[in-house]
Design a protein around this motif. Structure first.
Motif, PDB file in Angstrom:
ATOM      1  N   ALA A 153     -35.876  29.039  27.289  1.00 47.06           N
ATOM      2  CA  ALA A 153     -35.454  30.008  28.289  1.00 47.06           C
ATOM      3  C   ALA A 153     -36.120  29.737  29.628  1.00 47.06           C
ATOM      4  CB  ALA A 153     -35.782  31.420  27.816  1.00 47.06           C
ATOM      5  N   GLN A 154     -35.326  29.837  30.708  1.00 45.13           N
ATOM      6  CA  GLN A 154     -35.829  29.714  32.079  1.00 45.13           C
ATOM      7  C   GLN A 154     -35.362  30.944  32.845  1.00 45.13           C
ATOM      8  OE1 GLN A 154     -35.387  25.600  33.808  1.00 45.13           O
ATOM      9  NE2 GLN A 154     -34.100  25.266  32.010  1.00 45.13           N
ATOM     10  N   PHE A 155     -36.013  32.062  32.599  1.00 43.17           N
ATOM     11  CA  PHE A 155     -35.556  33.320  33.172  1.00 43.17           C
ATOM     12  C   PHE A 155     -35.657  33.332  34.688  1.00 43.17           C
ATOM     13  CE2 PHE A 155     -37.180  34.808  28.907  1.00 43.17           C
ATOM     14  CZ  PHE A 155     -35.918  34.942  28.352  1.00 43.17           C
ATOM     15  N   GLY A 156     -36.709  32.753  35.227  1.00 43.99           N
ATOM     16  CA  GLY A 156     -36.864  32.727  36.678  1.00 43.99           C
ATOM     17  C   GLY A 156     -35.765  31.936  37.351  1.00 43.99           C
ATOM     18  N   PHE A 157     -35.460  30.753  36.828  1.00 45.04           N
ATOM     19  CA  PHE A 157     -34.418  29.912  37.402  1.00 45.04           C
ATOM     20  C   PHE A 157     -33.047  30.564  37.225  1.00 45.04           C
ATOM     21  CE2 PHE A 157     -31.788  25.877  37.038  1.00 45.04           C
ATOM     22  CZ  PHE A 157     -31.726  25.689  38.411  1.00 45.04           C
ATOM     23  N   ALA A 158     -32.818  31.158  36.041  1.00 43.80           N
ATOM     24  CA  ALA A 158     -31.547  31.848  35.807  1.00 43.80           C
ATOM     25  C   ALA A 158     -31.393  33.033  36.752  1.00 43.80           C
ATOM     26  CB  ALA A 158     -31.467  32.317  34.355  1.00 43.80           C
TER      27      ALA A 158
ATOM     28  N   ALA B 130     -36.688  35.982  40.109  1.00 40.21           N
ATOM     29  CA  ALA B 130     -36.244  34.712  40.689  1.00 40.21           C
ATOM     30  C   ALA B 130     -37.360  34.005  41.450  1.00 40.21           C
ATOM     31  CB  ALA B 130     -35.061  34.951  41.622  1.00 40.21           C
ATOM     32  N   PHE B 131     -38.409  34.722  41.848  1.00 43.83           N
ATOM     33  CA  PHE B 131     -39.521  34.118  42.585  1.00 43.83           C
ATOM     34  C   PHE B 131     -40.685  33.746  41.662  1.00 43.83           C
ATOM     35  CE2 PHE B 131     -37.208  36.582  45.714  1.00 43.83           C
ATOM     36  CZ  PHE B 131     -37.141  35.718  46.785  1.00 43.83           C
ATOM     37  N   SER B 132     -40.446  33.732  40.348  1.00 41.62           N
ATOM     38  CA  SER B 132     -41.497  33.419  39.383  1.00 41.62           C
ATOM     39  C   SER B 132     -41.041  32.287  38.470  1.00 41.62           C
ATOM     40  CB  SER B 132     -41.851  34.655  38.552  1.00 41.62           C
ATOM     41  OG  SER B 132     -40.811  34.944  37.624  1.00 41.62           O
ATOM     42  N   ASN B 133     -41.980  31.798  37.669  1.00 40.30           N
ATOM     43  CA  ASN B 133     -41.663  30.765  36.675  1.00 40.30           C
ATOM     44  C   ASN B 133     -41.477  31.372  35.291  1.00 40.30           C
ATOM     45  OD1 ASN B 133     -44.298  31.510  36.161  1.00 40.30           O
ATOM     46  ND2 ASN B 133     -45.002  29.441  35.718  1.00 40.30           N
ATOM     47  N   PHE B 134     -41.144  32.643  35.231  1.00 42.64           N
ATOM     48  CA  PHE B 134     -41.017  33.373  33.969  1.00 42.64           C
ATOM     49  C   PHE B 134     -40.030  32.664  33.042  1.00 42.64           C
ATOM     50  CE2 PHE B 134     -39.363  37.429  31.818  1.00 42.64           C
ATOM     51  CZ  PHE B 134     -40.333  37.349  30.841  1.00 42.64           C
ATOM     52  N   GLY B 135     -40.455  32.421  31.812  1.00 38.64           N
ATOM     53  CA  GLY B 135     -39.612  31.747  30.830  1.00 38.64           C
ATOM     54  C   GLY B 135     -40.448  31.350  29.632  1.00 38.64           C
ATOM     55  N   ASP B 136     -39.864  30.559  28.748  1.00 41.75           N
ATOM     56  CA  ASP B 136     -40.609  30.101  27.576  1.00 41.75           C
ATOM     57  C   ASP B 136     -41.838  29.313  28.017  1.00 41.75           C
ATOM     58  OD1 ASP B 136     -38.868  31.259  25.870  1.00 41.75           O
ATOM     59  OD2 ASP B 136     -37.848  29.427  25.246  1.00 41.75           O
ATOM     60  N   GLY B 137     -42.988  29.688  27.447  1.00 42.15           N
ATOM     61  CA  GLY B 137     -44.238  29.047  27.827  1.00 42.15           C
ATOM     62  C   GLY B 137     -44.894  29.666  29.041  1.00 42.15           C
TER      63      GLY B 137
ATOM     64  N   LYS C   3     -47.424  33.177  33.718  1.00 35.30           N
ATOM     65  CA  LYS C   3     -46.467  33.561  34.752  1.00 35.30           C
ATOM     66  C   LYS C   3     -47.150  33.610  36.121  1.00 35.30           C
ATOM     67  CE  LYS C   3     -43.236  37.287  35.974  1.00 35.30           C
ATOM     68  NZ  LYS C   3     -42.723  38.628  35.586  1.00 35.30           N
ATOM     69  N   VAL C   4     -46.536  32.912  37.104  1.00 40.36           N
ATOM     70  CA  VAL C   4     -47.056  32.918  38.474  1.00 40.36           C
ATOM     71  C   VAL C   4     -45.887  33.019  39.442  1.00 40.36           C
ATOM     72  CG1 VAL C   4     -49.129  31.568  37.934  1.00 40.36           C
ATOM     73  CG2 VAL C   4     -47.019  30.391  38.611  1.00 40.36           C
ATOM     74  N   ASN C   5     -46.212  33.334  40.679  1.00 34.99           N
ATOM     75  CA  ASN C   5     -45.214  33.373  41.744  1.00 34.99           C
ATOM     76  C   ASN C   5     -45.020  31.962  42.281  1.00 34.99           C
ATOM     77  OD1 ASN C   5     -43.742  33.757  44.149  1.00 34.99           O
ATOM     78  ND2 ASN C   5     -44.606  35.791  44.434  1.00 34.99           N
ATOM     79  N   VAL C   6     -43.772  31.495  42.271  1.00 41.81           N
ATOM     80  CA  VAL C   6     -43.487  30.127  42.736  1.00 41.81           C
ATOM     81  C   VAL C   6     -42.716  30.123  44.047  1.00 41.81           C
ATOM     82  CG1 VAL C   6     -43.544  29.156  40.419  1.00 41.81           C
ATOM     83  CG2 VAL C   6     -41.384  30.015  41.339  1.00 41.81           C
ATOM     84  N   GLY C   7     -42.596  31.271  44.700  1.00 43.33           N
ATOM     85  CA  GLY C   7     -41.915  31.337  45.985  1.00 43.33           C
ATOM     86  C   GLY C   7     -40.436  31.009  45.878  1.00 43.33           C
ATOM     87  N   LEU C   8     -39.974  30.139  46.760  1.00 42.78           N
ATOM     88  CA  LEU C   8     -38.548  29.779  46.817  1.00 42.78           C
ATOM     89  C   LEU C   8     -38.214  28.544  45.972  1.00 42.78           C
ATOM     90  CD1 LEU C   8     -37.941  30.266  50.646  1.00 42.78           C
ATOM     91  CD2 LEU C   8     -37.278  31.825  48.805  1.00 42.78           C
ATOM     92  N   THR C   9     -39.136  28.145  45.115  1.00 41.19           N
ATOM     93  CA  THR C   9     -38.932  26.919  44.343  1.00 41.19           C
ATOM     94  C   THR C   9     -37.650  26.959  43.528  1.00 41.19           C
ATOM     95  OG1 THR C   9     -41.312  26.542  44.209  1.00 41.19           O
ATOM     96  CG2 THR C   9     -39.935  25.399  42.607  1.00 41.19           C
TER      97      THR C   9
END
Length: 507
Positions: free
Chosen positions: A472-477, A86-93, A252-258
């Motif tokens: 897919a937006q795994f981090g947001f999901a 949840a603290f990353s931008n992990f997803g497609d791309g 993939k990077v850490n996006v904090g509480l974004t």
């Protein structure tokens, strides 16, 4: 001196041998991926298992260790992994490292230029992954994977008519099998020093030149033709141009509480999210109250001693509970069909049940009522039988009416016993994915937003974000999953606290 039964010793040897074999089997992929942290965990857990089960003293641990390991593997680790995602931008791309993104950008920009090397192509698979088996004009054979191009040993490959027809360790696909994976083959690239190898149809390949390249000096991607640059933005894990254009390939990077703040601050998301949350709460509450009311009513009706054939009636009432829910949800979906559904035909109506928000919501709640009341009927029947009859008889002597006895004696005692079950039922229905996805799939959807429908629960909305066709937006999901966990946890804590107070009153 202790005597060990030979059969027990044999079982212990076999089980520990299987545990060691499984640990060794799992270690090789971890070493290959340089996952040293998980490899350390594997070694520690394996050592712990052997220490416990080879010791004659640690008797309690022999029973506790399996349960604790399964709890960690199937509960704690998935929760922690979801929270970290949840603290990353992990997803497609944004699935791999920055180096992976650079390779992907360069490979995607490959074009065939005059003088590009060409190959005869044979498509194969190795452990389920695609492999290009290439033969050049000199008869030399190569294997191309996403890691690069490497020559094949002439003694382990057969080249016939200038094409690879057999290779040790690879399973060649026939033309028909390859055509079924045509899009995947055309998108497949094999990185090389000056570009990448790409397929030209299903029988030819070329070593093209990348039109975009990475410049380490400026930490950017440059287009050879137009000269346009995309600079690396480590905050979002993407290459971004001066005009705001982002390349599809990121890292993939850490996006904090974004991801968490996005739910509350982005108007395109916060509005649908809050509406979905309100419906989600209403659906869970309505499902629990409706099924409990109907189940309790049936239990009270069959609780009378004078009623004959109670066993038969109870069997009939429990039948929906015995049916596979997966199949029954699909049946109910067809029953509500506007054109040929049995409900419209039986009542002479022409209602488009899944066409408007409120009829669709009413339909899914009715389905839940039919599927959920047998469970409430069973637990209420058991709880009624546990209430001493003397209490009701004493109240009758004091002049209490049946309604007063139910309101002042039966219902409070039932709630003391059933409150934990009602809370767990609420938590289950709050995340009842099948009830929505197998009936309405979240429909109906508004014309301006196809990502969230009128009957969507947060769990189905999360599923669509994570695995939807729009990417897919795994981090947001994962962030929304954390919200779901927090909401259910808070409501459950409040419910258990209130039930505990009720227990103290009627203790």
């Amino acid at each position: 001196m202790t005597n060990t039964h030979p059969r027990g010793t044999l079982v212990k040897i076999v089980v520990l041998g299987l545990a060691l074999a499984l640990a060794v089997y799992a270690a090789f992929p971890l070493i290959d991926q340089h996952a040293w942290g998980w490899l350390t965990v594997l070694v520690v857990v394996t050592g712990l298992i052997f220490a416990v089960y080879l010791s004659p003293r640690l008797i309690p641990a022999k029973y506790l260790v399996p349960g604790v390991l399964f709890l960690l593997a199937f509960q704690i680790v998935p929760v922690l992994y979801t929270a970290s995602t949840a603290f990353s931008n992990f997803g497609d791309g944004h699935r791999g490292s920055k180096q992976d993104a650079v390779v992907a950008v360069q490979s995607a920009s490959v074009q065939q230029v005059p003088g590009s090397a060409s190959y005869e192509l044979s498509v194969a698979v190795e452990e389920g992954g695609l492999v290009f088996l290439l033969a050049d004009g000199d008869g030399k054979a190569y294997a191309g994977t996403r890691d690069g191009l490497r020559p094949l040993d002439a003694g382990k490959v057969t080249v016939t008519g200038g094409r690879v027809t057999d290779a040790a360790g690879y399973t060649l696909l026939s033309l028909a099998e390859a055509s079924l994976r045509n899009d995947e083959i055309l998108a497949f690239t094999v990185p090389t020093a000056d570009g990448a190898v790409r397929a030209s149809g299903l029988s030819k390949a070329y070593n093209g030149q990348a039109t975009r390249f990475y410049d380490k000096a400026c930490d950017c991607i440059t287009d050879r033709v137009s000269g346009k640059q995309w600079n690396a933005d480590e905050n979002v894990g993407s290459f971004v141009a001066a005009d705001g254009e982002r390349l599809a390939q990121g890292w993939k990077v850490n996006v904090g509480l974004t991801n968490f703040t996005r739910v509350l601050t982005d108007s395109r998301i916060s509005g649908p999210f809050l509406k979905t949350l309100a419906w989600n709460l209403g659906f869970a509450v309505a499902s629990v109250l409706a099924t409990f009311a109907l189940g309790l009513a049936c239990a009270l009706a069959l609780h009378a001693d004078r009623l004959r054939g109670r066993t038969l009636y109870r069997v009939l009432l429990v039948l929906p509970y015995a049916m596979p829910s997966f199949a029954m949800l699909l049946v109910w979906r067809d029953l509500f069909n506007q054109e040929f559904g049995l409900i419209n035909r039986f009542f002479g109506m022409h209602v488009d049940w899944f066409g408007s928000p409120w009829t669709a919501r009413a339909a899914v709640i009715l389905v839940q009522l039919w599927m959920g009341y047998p469970y409430m009927f069973l637990v209420a029947t058991g709880a009624l039988q546990a209430i001493p009859k003397e209490m009701g008889e004493a109240a009758s002597v004091d002049g209490a009416t049946p309604a007063q006895r139910f309101r002042r004696i039966t219902l409070p005692l039932l709630l003391v016993a059933l409150s934990p079950l009602l809370i767990s039922s609420f938590a289950f229905n709050f995340n009842n994915f099948n009830a929505i996805y197998l009936t309405t799939e979240g429909a109906p959807f508004p014309a301006d937003n196809s990502s969230v429908g009128a009957t969507d629960l947060l769990i189905t909305y999360t599923y669509r974000l994570a695995f939807g066709g729009s990417g897919a937006q795994f981090g947001f999901a994962a962030a929304i999953s954390c919200y779901i966990f927090a909401i259910v946890a808070v409501i459950s804590m409040i419910g258990f606290r209130r039930s505990r107070r009720q227990e103290e009153v009627y203790a």
